[in-house]
Write a protein that holds these residues in place. Structure first.
Motif, PDB file in Angstrom:
ATOM      1  N   PHE A  20       0.845  -1.194   0.000  1.00  0.00           N
ATOM      2  CA  PHE A  20       0.000   0.000   0.000  1.00  0.00           C
ATOM      3  C   PHE A  20       0.880   1.243   0.000  1.00  0.00           C
ATOM      4  N   PRO A  21       0.361   2.387  -0.436  1.00  0.00           N
ATOM      5  CA  PRO A  21       1.131   3.632  -0.322  1.00  0.00           C
ATOM      6  C   PRO A  21       1.456   3.913   1.145  1.00  0.00           C
ATOM      7  N   GLY A  22       2.597   4.551   1.401  1.00  0.00           N
ATOM      8  CA  GLY A  22       3.022   4.847   2.757  1.00  0.00           C
ATOM      9  C   GLY A  22       2.002   5.651   3.535  1.00  0.00           C
ATOM     10  N   GLY A  23       1.782   5.279   4.796  1.00  0.00           N
ATOM     11  CA  GLY A  23       0.847   5.983   5.653  1.00  0.00           C
ATOM     12  C   GLY A  23      -0.588   5.516   5.536  1.00  0.00           C
ATOM     13  N   THR A  24      -0.836   4.496   4.719  1.00  0.00           N
ATOM     14  CA  THR A  24      -2.203   4.004   4.540  1.00  0.00           C
ATOM     15  C   THR A  24      -2.645   3.112   5.681  1.00  0.00           C
ATOM     16  N   LEU A  25      -1.773   2.220   6.114  1.00  0.00           N
ATOM     17  CA  LEU A  25      -2.141   1.226   7.115  1.00  0.00           C
ATOM     18  C   LEU A  25      -1.864   1.737   8.524  1.00  0.00           C
ATOM     19  N   PRO A  26      -2.710   1.325   9.485  1.00  0.00           N
ATOM     20  CA  PRO A  26      -2.426   1.671  10.877  1.00  0.00           C
ATOM     21  C   PRO A  26      -1.238   0.843  11.362  1.00  0.00           C
ATOM     22  N   SER A  27      -0.487   1.350  12.331  1.00  0.00           N
ATOM     23  CA  SER A  27       0.656   0.599  12.849  1.00  0.00           C
ATOM     24  C   SER A  27       0.171  -0.517  13.765  1.00  0.00           C
TER      25      SER A  27
END
Length: 102
Positions: free
Chosen positions: A71-78
């Motif tokens: 996914f593009p960076g910053g899309t998924l929660p940590s």
């Protein structure tokens, strides 16, 4: 102090101060070193492991296969998540696949 200890101490202090001033090439101030070694371009991706597709043998040393979506960076929660990585997350679809075997 003996004469040798005094000279050694003086030399070490001089090298340290020269390093702080940026005179000695290997002993530059930290900010200058970080500016020189910092990458100019950074590309960030988020990857999601699809745990349903992980395959491994029952014995130590057996091979394994895992894969998932990119996914593009910053899309998924940590951290751990409960979403399906094959589906869009927050309206953003995956942009690629990744695969590891060993």
């Amino acid at each position: 102090m003996t004469q040798i200890k005094k000279v050694t101490f003086f030399v070490l202090v001089s090298v340290f101060l020269a390093g702080l001033a940026g005179v000695v090439p290997g002993l530059r101030p930290l900010a200058k070193l970080q500016a020189q070694t910092a990458p100019r371009h950074v590309l960030i991706f988020d990857i999601a492991l699809d745990c349903r597709t992980a395959v491994s043998g029952p014995n130590r040393g057996d091979g394994f296969v895992i894969n998932g979506k990119i996914f593009p960076g910053g899309t998924l929660p940590s951290g751990a998540a409960t979403f399906d990585p094959t589906q869009p997350v927050n309206g953003i679809a995956p942009i690629g696949n990744w695969f590891i075997r060993g």
